[in-house]
Motif scaffolding. Structure first.
Motif, PDB file in Angstrom:
ATOM      1  N   GLN A   3      -8.204   6.296   3.824  1.00  0.00           N
ATOM      2  CA  GLN A   3      -8.768   5.694   5.044  1.00  0.00           C
ATOM      3  C   GLN A   3      -9.355   4.317   4.773  1.00  0.00           C
ATOM      4  OE1 GLN A   3     -11.425   8.179   7.271  1.00  0.00           O
ATOM      5  NE2 GLN A   3      -9.744   9.401   8.079  1.00  0.00           N
ATOM      6  N   LYS A  35      -6.308   2.342   5.277  1.00  0.00           N
ATOM      7  CA  LYS A  35      -5.750   2.506   6.633  1.00  0.00           C
ATOM      8  C   LYS A  35      -6.621   1.786   7.666  1.00  0.00           C
ATOM      9  CE  LYS A  35      -4.247   6.737   7.766  1.00  0.00           C
ATOM     10  NZ  LYS A  35      -4.229   8.230   7.810  1.00  0.00           N
ATOM     11  N   GLY A  77      -2.000   3.551   0.514  1.00  0.00           N
ATOM     12  CA  GLY A  77      -1.913   3.452   1.977  1.00  0.00           C
ATOM     13  C   GLY A  77      -2.338   4.727   2.685  1.00  0.00           C
ATOM     14  N   GLY A  78      -2.518   5.813   1.935  1.00  0.00           N
ATOM     15  CA  GLY A  78      -2.968   7.067   2.540  1.00  0.00           C
ATOM     16  C   GLY A  78      -4.476   7.186   2.617  1.00  0.00           C
ATOM     17  N   SER A  85       0.830  -1.214   0.000  1.00  0.00           N
ATOM     18  CA  SER A  85       0.000   0.000   0.000  1.00  0.00           C
ATOM     19  C   SER A  85       0.864   1.265   0.000  1.00  0.00           C
ATOM     20  CB  SER A  85      -0.954   0.012   1.207  1.00  0.00           C
ATOM     21  OG  SER A  85      -0.278   0.426   2.376  1.00  0.00           O
ATOM     22  N   LEU A  86       2.135   1.125   0.358  1.00  0.00           N
ATOM     23  CA  LEU A  86       3.033   2.287   0.329  1.00  0.00           C
ATOM     24  C   LEU A  86       3.756   2.421  -1.016  1.00  0.00           C
ATOM     25  CD1 LEU A  86       4.530   2.066   3.937  1.00  0.00           C
ATOM     26  CD2 LEU A  86       2.935   3.779   3.050  1.00  0.00           C
ATOM     27  N   ARG A  96      -1.794   9.369  -5.557  1.00  0.00           N
ATOM     28  CA  ARG A  96      -1.068   9.166  -4.287  1.00  0.00           C
ATOM     29  C   ARG A  96      -1.072   7.709  -3.853  1.00  0.00           C
ATOM     30  NH1 ARG A  96      -4.602  10.442   0.676  1.00  0.00           N
ATOM     31  NH2 ARG A  96      -6.692  10.766  -0.131  1.00  0.00           N
ATOM     32  N   VAL A  97      -0.244   7.378  -2.843  1.00  0.00           N
ATOM     33  CA  VAL A  97      -0.160   5.971  -2.427  1.00  0.00           C
ATOM     34  C   VAL A  97      -1.491   5.535  -1.815  1.00  0.00           C
ATOM     35  CG1 VAL A  97       2.336   5.940  -2.063  1.00  0.00           C
ATOM     36  CG2 VAL A  97       0.833   6.514  -0.150  1.00  0.00           C
TER      37      VAL A  97
END
Lengths: 400, 364
Positions: free
Chosen positions: B261, B264, B258-259, B247-248, B255-256
């Protein structure tokens, strides 16, 4: 790995048991009082005094701060044994001892520590927490209650909300904005407020339970001497973080007035248990897992480690578990349970658990905030995109 | 109270993690599945040299004489990399059962070869996977699917004697009267080779019968539950880390991922389940190591929690990877399929839930 009490721990437990037998005999039955009843606070006050006299008021605090100088494990042993009784610890322990005093001890001047820490321990000061506002809940740093300098004093105007025990409290810990031209987190300062000051108006909030666990507090030109500021001007957020860390660590504390899985098993009866075996086993495994998780964290603390960032999960798991257990219990009891009165303690537990869990999922870090924290601080995922970063607070857009 | 492993035990786990991380790669798993050998013999040989097959065997029988806590930690590391070796059946169960036997001659005969890595054991304890009849020193019947049955040197199995009494027997799995084969082809998890076998008057040693057999089986199932829980925990933690790392690296909408929600919160939930499962598994480890009165309850708790955690972690790991996660190359499938295999093996969630509730009711 040793799960049993050590010899010293067993001796301490026996001492605590004997003391409770002598001193807590008034609290063998649940209290038949409404949430927020001022009599609970007064009972809490006298119980706290009794504990202080017995040397159990602050077990893991250093001796020089008025504590017993014992380990966090002994603190838990006392809480376990005390939890067998229906003692009204909430008003004192929940806010004063768990939140206010650690914050004052971490950031206060020697005079502030002297004036507030020990008297709280002795049951002389009942605290409330003036943090949340109508426009600042999960986004706590958005508080707009304004403190302006006036000579040696501060003048405070604004409104706080969700304040437990404000109607009985002697003092409050308060987060207020001292500089709206700074960015959001930078313009805050932290104050200790005498709740008997002129200009404070406390009004109860009627909650979904029909009772009033919380208040709103209106502050109009409330005068606070600068000696009651905790930490530097502009450092309010840093100080509040100490409070919040402690709040999340203690918010999962369980109470006798709330149902657990064992009470659910009893409520379901044999047929109900057979029909829900897998779900019940899963709930029980969560409850026990949470208990052993606490013991793992305790082991870490007792070996001198810092609190693990994952420890915020306790409240997240507990609030959701309580909601599930309560809902299933009410389903099992049917209409007789739903319409049971105060004299039916067992049914009342499930009613109150169902109502209170909804508050607990929001209070002290909402589920969503805690998930963000775990994702960011434990897993190292990116923080949220922030459109308020670096912008003066006064320039931020506001909705309703 | 001290609810943690000791520094020595943690060092053993760290060492095991480094060793397996370097030697047991995903490519090696793919090679193993494509190859003829039932298990990874060279990896197994390395484990033997590290003393892992001797770990819970007394020094008198050529072992290291360590306890179940070390076994818990090794199981977690084996689960993390999905090592395709018969560690669980040989060491966690086979050596454990033989250790419990009253007859010293049996322990003297069978434990030293396990410690030396010369004897691989398959174990068949759960009902419903065939039946063996035992009479006059011989066993007949059919078993399967049983892990490593096609490759094992020894088999320890539940059986019934001609009075219908439960017993536990030991069989030379390579004996000429055993007709066995590996179950190959498209199976749920091709890394844990399962076999099936027919037995026609195969010589068998009676290890125990009646109450003693039931006691040994019950103890072995508790051991299986707790050590499987550690294996599941290792797998779940690996999934969580794999999903986090991906996810990173993966970008969508600028954008990645992993950012977001959505990702997350999903991964936070996975980590929470893992922490709950780890806490219950530690309780199980303690109960196992101290032979606590709560062992049955602890085994059920550890197993139920770990199954939930590994299931969620493996499913969400694949989901976070998106379409690529469904491919053979992306490695998510190893955990996804293992999560189900371990959820089924040695009692599924229904079985352990019933055990748990029956125990709770009996306690009242």
């Amino acid at each position: 790995m040793d799960f049993n009490d050590s010899a010293e721990e067993a001796a301490f437990r026996a001492e605590v048991r004997a003391w409770l037998q002598q001193n807590a005999s008034d609290y063998t039955e649940p209290l038949a009082l409404r949430q927020g009843d001022p009599r609970i606070a007064e009972m809490g006050r006298s119980w706290q005094k009794q504990k202080a006299k017995g040397g159990f008021a602050a077990i893991s605090w250093p001796v020089e701060a008025g504590g017993r100088g014992a380990s966090p494990i002994e603190e838990v042993i006392f809480a376990e044994e005390e939890g067998r009784y229906h003692v009204p610890v909430g008003p004192f322990v929940g806010i004063g001892i768990n939140l206010a005093v650690p914050t004052i001890r971490a950031h206060g001047t020697p005079e502030q520590i002297e004036k507030f820490a020990r008297p709280t321990l002795l049951g002389e000061i009942l605290w409330c927490q003036l943090f949340s506002e109508p426009g600042a809940g999960s986004d706590l740093a958005a508080v707009r209650t304004r403190a302006t300098r006036d000579g040696d004093d501060w003048l405070v105007n604004g409104q706080k909300v969700w304040t437990s025990w404000a109607h009985t409290a002697d003092w409050g810990i308060m987060l207020a904005r001292t500089d709206p031209e700074q960015a959001k987190h930078k313009g805050l300062s932290f104050f200790l407020v005498d709740m008997r000051s002129a200009g404070i108006d406390v009004r109860p909030i009627r909650s979904i339970s029909g009772e009033s666990e919380f208040n709103e507090v209106f502050l109009t030109d409330v005068r606070i001497p600068d000696s009651q500021r905790l930490g530097a001007v502009g450092d309010g957020w840093k100080v509040a973080m100490t409070t919040l860390m402690n709040e999340r660590a203690s918010a999962a504390d369980q109470s006798q007035s709330l149902p657990d899985v064992e009470s659910l098993l009893a409520a379901l009866g044999e047929q109900g248990r057979a029909a829900n075996t897998r779900q019940l086993a899963s709930l029980y495994a969560r409850e026990q897992g949470l208990k052993y998780f606490g013991l793992r964290q305790l082991t870490r603390l007792s070996q001198g480690g810092n609190p693990d960032p994952i420890s915020v999960m306790s409240k997240l798991v507990y609030a959701n578990l309580l909601q599930d257990v309560s809902a299933l219990g009410l389903d099992a009891l049917g209409l007789p349970g739903a319409f049971a009165g105060r004299e039916n303690h067992e049914a009342k537990k499930f009613q109150y658990g169902y109502q209170w869990s909804a508050a607990l999922r929001i209070a002290g870090g909402a589920d969503e905030i805690l998930r963000n924290q775990i994702a960011e601080r434990v897993l190292g995922l990116p923080g949220e995109i922030r459109s308020d970063k670096g912008v003066p607070f006064s320039q931020l857009p506001v909705g309703r | 109270m001290n609810f943690d492993f000791s520094a020595d035990q943690k060092e053993l786990a760290d060492h095991a993690r480094r060793f397996l991380g370097e030697s047991c790669t995903f490519d090696r798993l793919r090679d193993n599945m494509a190859g003829e050998e039932a298990y990874d013999r060279s990896l197994w040989q390395q484990m033997v040299e590290l003393g892992w097959t001797a770990i819970n065997i007394p020094e008198a029988q050529g072992g290291l004489g360590m306890g179940s806590l070390e076994l818990c930690l090794l199981s977690e590391e084996v689960g993390r990399v999905l090592a395709p070796v018969p560690f669980f059946s040989t060491v966690c169960l086979g050596a454990h059962i033989l250790n419990q036997l009253g007859q010293e001659s049996l322990r003297e005969q069978y434990l030293p070869p396990i410690a030396a890595g010369e004897s691989v054991v398959a174990v068949a304890l759960m009902p419903g996977l065939g039946q063996l009849e035992y009479a006059d020193g011989c066993a007949s019947g059919a078993l399967g699917p049983v892990a490593w049955l096609g490759a094992a040197d020894l088999l320890i199995s539940r059986a019934r004697d001609n009075h219908g009494t439960e017993c536990l027997v030991l069989i030379d799995a390579k004996h000429a009267t055993v007709a066995r084969r590996n179950i190959d082809g498209v199976v749920l998890d091709g890394l844990v080779r399962h076999g099936q076998a027919e037995f026609s008057a195969t010589p068998a040693r009676l290890l125990a019968s009646g109450d003693e057999a039931r006691r040994l089986i019950e103890l072995a199932l508790a051991q299986a539950a707790i050590l499987t829980a550690f294996e599941q925990l290792g797998g779940a933690q690996a999934c969580c880390e794999m999903a986090r790392d991906y996810s990173l690296e993966r970008y969508t909408f600028g954008r990645v991922i992993g950012g977001y929600q959505a990702i997350k919160h999903k991964l936070a939930d996975v980590q929470v389940e893992i922490e709950l499962a780890r806490s219950n598994a530690y309780y199980g480890a303690w109960a196992l190591a101290t032979d606590a009165a709560e062992l049955a309850r602890a085994a059920a708790l550890a197993r139920i929690s770990a199954t939930e955690a590994f299931t969620l972690a493996a499913e969400e790991n694949l989901q976070v990877h998106g379409g690529i996660g469904y491919t053979w190359e992306a490695n998510c499938h190893f955990y996804y399929q293992r999560a189900r295999l371990l959820a089924i093996n040695y009692g599924n969630a229904d079985y352990w839930s019933q055990q748990l509730l029956a125990g709770l009711q009996a306690a009242h």
